[in-house]
Design a protein around this motif. Structure first.
Motif, PDB file in Angstrom:
ATOM      1  N   LEU A  16     -10.374   5.010  16.629  1.00 15.38           N
ATOM      2  CA  LEU A  16     -10.856   6.080  15.753  1.00 15.38           C
ATOM      3  C   LEU A  16      -9.719   6.672  14.926  1.00 15.38           C
ATOM      4  O   LEU A  16      -9.959   7.219  13.843  1.00 15.38           O
ATOM      5  N   ILE A  17      -8.492   6.566  15.419  1.00 17.41           N
ATOM      6  CA  ILE A  17      -7.346   7.086  14.667  1.00 17.41           C
ATOM      7  C   ILE A  17      -7.276   6.417  13.302  1.00 17.41           C
ATOM      8  O   ILE A  17      -7.091   7.089  12.269  1.00 17.41           O
ATOM      9  N   TRP A  18      -7.427   5.102  13.263  1.00 17.72           N
ATOM     10  CA  TRP A  18      -7.305   4.366  11.999  1.00 17.72           C
ATOM     11  C   TRP A  18      -8.629   4.310  11.247  1.00 17.72           C
ATOM     12  O   TRP A  18      -8.625   4.279  10.015  1.00 17.72           O
ATOM     13  N   ILE A  19      -9.742   4.328  11.958  1.00 11.50           N
ATOM     14  CA  ILE A  19     -11.040   4.388  11.282  1.00 11.50           C
ATOM     15  C   ILE A  19     -11.143   5.685  10.493  1.00 11.50           C
ATOM     16  O   ILE A  19     -11.666   5.717   9.372  1.00 11.50           O
ATOM     17  N   THR A  39      -2.577   7.025   2.057  1.00 13.37           N
ATOM     18  CA  THR A  39      -3.379   7.178   3.277  1.00 13.37           C
ATOM     19  C   THR A  39      -3.584   5.826   3.952  1.00 13.37           C
ATOM     20  O   THR A  39      -3.387   5.680   5.172  1.00 13.37           O
ATOM     21  N   LEU A  40      -3.974   4.836   3.175  1.00  7.89           N
ATOM     22  CA  LEU A  40      -4.174   3.494   3.730  1.00  7.89           C
ATOM     23  C   LEU A  40      -2.855   2.892   4.206  1.00  7.89           C
ATOM     24  O   LEU A  40      -2.808   2.210   5.237  1.00  7.89           O
ATOM     25  N   GLY A  41      -1.773   3.129   3.463  1.00 13.24           N
ATOM     26  CA  GLY A  41      -0.478   2.583   3.843  1.00 13.24           C
ATOM     27  C   GLY A  41       0.025   3.159   5.160  1.00 13.24           C
ATOM     28  O   GLY A  41       0.534   2.428   6.016  1.00 13.24           O
ATOM     29  N   ILE A  42      -0.118   4.472   5.340  1.00 13.10           N
ATOM     30  CA  ILE A  42       0.305   5.092   6.595  1.00 13.10           C
ATOM     31  C   ILE A  42      -0.557   4.598   7.746  1.00 13.10           C
ATOM     32  O   ILE A  42      -0.050   4.287   8.836  1.00 13.10           O
ATOM     33  N   SER A  43      -1.867   4.503   7.535  1.00  9.80           N
ATOM     34  CA  SER A  43      -2.772   4.027   8.585  1.00  9.80           C
ATOM     35  C   SER A  43      -2.446   2.591   8.973  1.00  9.80           C
ATOM     36  O   SER A  43      -2.359   2.252  10.169  1.00  9.80           O
ATOM     37  N   ALA A  56      -9.731   7.635   3.032  1.00 11.17           N
ATOM     38  CA  ALA A  56      -9.502   6.888   1.792  1.00 11.17           C
ATOM     39  C   ALA A  56     -10.815   6.662   1.039  1.00 11.17           C
ATOM     40  O   ALA A  56     -10.854   6.744  -0.195  1.00 11.17           O
ATOM     41  N   ILE A  57     -11.895   6.392   1.765  1.00 13.84           N
ATOM     42  CA  ILE A  57     -13.202   6.237   1.124  1.00 13.84           C
ATOM     43  C   ILE A  57     -13.605   7.537   0.436  1.00 13.84           C
ATOM     44  O   ILE A  57     -14.164   7.538  -0.673  1.00 13.84           O
ATOM     45  N   GLY A  58     -13.322   8.668   1.098  1.00 13.48           N
ATOM     46  CA  GLY A  58     -13.598   9.952   0.474  1.00 13.48           C
ATOM     47  C   GLY A  58     -12.846  10.115  -0.831  1.00 13.48           C
ATOM     48  O   GLY A  58     -13.400  10.586  -1.840  1.00 13.48           O
ATOM     49  N   LEU A  74       0.831  -1.208   0.000  1.00 10.57           N
ATOM     50  CA  LEU A  74       0.000   0.000   0.000  1.00 10.57           C
ATOM     51  C   LEU A  74       0.862   1.253   0.000  1.00 10.57           C
ATOM     52  O   LEU A  74       0.593   2.217  -0.734  1.00 10.57           O
ATOM     53  N   LEU A  75       1.893   1.243   0.825  1.00  4.09           N
ATOM     54  CA  LEU A  75       2.770   2.412   0.924  1.00  4.09           C
ATOM     55  C   LEU A  75       3.485   2.665  -0.398  1.00  4.09           C
ATOM     56  O   LEU A  75       3.592   3.818  -0.851  1.00  4.09           O
TER      57      LEU A  75
END
Length: 661
Positions: free
Chosen positions: A622-625, A219-223, A631-633, A175-176
């Motif tokens: 909630l940090i990762w949610i 965004t997903l990779g960092i999360s 990412a959905i946005g 992902l990253l």
């Protein structure tokens, strides 16, 4: 034989990349369509060849071919199959091969889906992309060959770093890299536009989908990387301002600014200089991250390599592409037109405000990351720049930016009404004020900063939904008609709302866990009980276990509340004989959005008790949610029918009836 095929395919892909870096560029200069088309063929063929090379390395790892040095150093016959596969990119050589595979993949996507791009621009983009690919293929073949043979072949391997033997390795690095390398397309578009001299709103329309794709993956990779470090390292933290963490965060900040800047350029043909410069800087920061991880200048749990010669090679690549792109930008900047004019109070003005703060924040992180390195090189003095510096510099920059975020979508293009936007945010302001007062009341006024942090988080969350509610006009047309209007809104409107909503959710998680988490470090023996987060945690027993390639001492804890058992936590200390390394496996129980986190320390001298670290982390998930919502946005914006990859298809001109006859 398979290994030799992979090595040969990698060498052949270098030859194809060299052809791709020259012929399409010549074709664009001469207006030769056949030469320009070679870029499409070479990009596709190069991706196929690198895929063959990568598949050969995967095969060597899966079959435990220890005659290959990379397999011997990073695998073991007893290792589970999943980790044999993920171990391919759990090392420097394999991860670089994945890096160039993704680079070639993005180039092939431009070749296949860029049919509606102007032929000259497409040819230049593919040529620039090939320059990058050529440089990194040379780096791999000359300094980091993953197909080096061993003679004689060892009986077994040394095994993979135990920290990397986790499902997170299967998700986080790909992902990253998709994010890191994805920004190369924006870079290639920027350099190609500077070469061609064509920079307009259509260019922004073409580059924005590619930037969105890279931003979503980053965004997903960092999360994912944050959560992986949180549960795998046993430190109990979600972010440490580690230099390599910063190396992925800086391109994200610059990429976020690039997205907003490209939006202004697309809508108003303004901010051309900003957009081109941000496209160059975003990928430059990605290259800087690659240098930091692989140069040996950093000592980090994330670092892949410590060979200075590799670092010098990457530094040369860094100087070549960053210096070359910025020099070309300096030559062309004076010829760039300013574009549409706008008032300071407007949506364009809000996006400029956003970009100023994001780029300043990225520069702050850059200074904090590189300053210790520069100081050590120049005067030989070692210092550490940690969380206190970043909290005192990065945090204050974010507060005004986060406060301004809900205003942006409510302001008009060219000229906006700040007072009118503020009036439409009354409900969001009320929610934020209520959060402030409730926090102060529950903490007896002792948590003033936390209260303001909560207010800011709820201001973001409520403000992000305001634009959708107002555009649906529920209060004017009723719920049924309003819902119909809401469904009919452009997907980009939902994308903006989801991204800003996710930002607010992440801020809420950060503020809560930073202000209200509890930590208890104690020595426990079986049968003892301690309290944490309103729960009674009892150490039940120690359970010795053996895994496929490790031994562990597991510890079972029961969690009760009011005498009722809620769950059982299993945490352990693992020992990997092949690497002679120990790891900590944390025990985590998620209750709603909060977590109880247990980590084992060292046993006591009597061997009957053990040090246990217990955290209660309210709303930490909630940090990762929030990252997922962001990412959905981005995905919603990418799916907008007005924002396709490439330009709108050209309509076929009608042929007069007389001609048809």
């Amino acid at each position: 034989m398979i290994v030799e095929i992979g090595h040969y395919a990698l060498i052949l892909s270098l030859s194809v990349a060299i052809v791709q870096s020259i012929l399409p560029l010549l074709g664009a200069r001469r207006g030769d369509a056949r030469l320009m088309e070679t870029g499409t063929i070479a990009a596709t063929g190069g991706f196929v060849l690198i895929t063959i090379a990568f598949s050969a390395l995967v095969t060597a790892h899966v079959t435990s071919d220890f005659s290959v040095l990379n397999v011997y150093q990073n695998s073991q016959s007893a290792k589970p199959l999943l980790y044999k596969i993920t171990g391919v990119w759990g090392n420097h050589e394999g991860s670089m091969l994945l890096w160039v595979l993704i680079l070639a993949f993005f180039g092939s996507l431009v070749a296949l889906f860029g049919r509606d791009l102007p032929a000259a621009l497409k040819a230049n983009v593919l040529a620039v992309q090939a320059w990058i690919l050529t440089a990194f293929l040379l780096f791999i073949l000359l300094t980091s060959n993953p197909f080096t043979r061993l003679e004689p072949a060892p009986m077994d391997g040394q095994g993979l770093n135990p920290i990397l033997q986790d499902i997170g390795l299967a998700i986080h690095p790909p992902l990253l890299y998709l994010g890191y390398v994805g920004f190369s397309i924006a870079f290639s578009f920027a350099v190609a536009a500077l070469i061609d001299g064509r920079i307009d709103a259509a260019w922004a329309r073409w580059v924005r989908p590619w930037t969105l794709i890279a931003w979503i993956f980053l965004t997903l990779g960092i999360s994912m990387g944050s959560y992986w470090a949180y549960y795998e390292l046993g430190w109990g933290g979600w972010w440490f301002w580690d230099p390599v963490e910063n190396a992925s965060f800086m391109p994200w900040l610059a990429g976020t600014a690039l997205l907003h800047s490209a939006l202004v350029m697309e809508k108003r043909a303004a901010l051309k200089i900003w957009t081109i410069l941000l496209a160059i800087l975003t990928f430059s920061l990605s290259l800087l991250g690659t240098f930091l991880v692989r140069s040996g200048v950093l000592t980090s749990v994330h670092a892949f390599a410590t060979d200075p010669t590799r670092g010098v090679f990457i530094l040369c690549i860094l100087c070549l592409f960053i210096g070359g792109a910025l020099s070309l930008f300096a030559m062309r900047a004076s010829s760039l037109e300013g574009g549409g004019l706008f008032a300071p109070i407007s949506r364009e003005g809000a996006l400029v405000f956003n970009n100023l703060f994001l780029t300043t924040a990225a520069a702050t992180v850059l200074v904090g990351t590189l300053y210790p390195l520069l100081l050590e090189v120049t005067i030989g003095k070692k210092i550490s720049v940690g969380a206190p510096f970043f909290d005192l510099t990065f945090g204050p920059l974010m507060v005004p930016l986060l406060f301004a975020v809900p205003f942006g979508p409510l302001l008009g293009w060219k000229r906006g009404d700040l007072l009118g936007a503020g009036q439409r945010l009354y409900f969001a302001a009320g929610v934020a004020l209520a959060a402030l007062l409730v926090t102060l009341a529950l903490t007896s006024g002792a948590r003033i900063l936390a209260a303001f942090g909560f207010a800011l988080a709820f201001w973001l969350i409520a403000g992000s939904l305001t634009d959708l509610v107002l555009r649906a006009a529920f209060l004017k047309v009723g719920w049924r008609s309003g819902l119909s209007r809401l469904i009919g809104l452009p997907r980009s409107a939902f994308g903006t709302a989801f991204a800003h909503f996710g930002l607010g959710v992440t801020v809420l998680g950060i503020i809560t866990v930073s202000s209200f988490q509890t930590e208890n470090i104690t020595t426990m023996a079986p049968g003892q009980t301690v309290d944490a987060g309103g729960y009674a945690i009892t150490f039940e027993k120690i359970v010795p276990r053996a895994g496929p390639n490790y031994e562990e001492q597991g510890a079972l804890f029961s969690v009760r509340q009011g005498g009722v058992e809620m769950t059982t936590l299993d945490t352990a200390k693992r020992f990997y004989p092949a690497r002679q390394t120990s790891t900590t496996e944390a025990g985590i129980w998620t209750h709603w959005f909060s977590q109880l986190y247990l980590s084992l320390g060292d046993p006591s001298a009597d061997k009957r008790s053990v040090v246990v670290r217990i955290w209660w982390k309210p709303l930490v998930t909630l940090i990762w949610i929030g990252g997922i919502f962001m990412a959905i946005g981005g995905a919603f914006s990418l799916a907008d029918r007005r924002l396709r990859v490439g330009a709108p298809s050209r309509r076929r001109q009608a042929v007069p009836a007389a001609v048809r006859a």
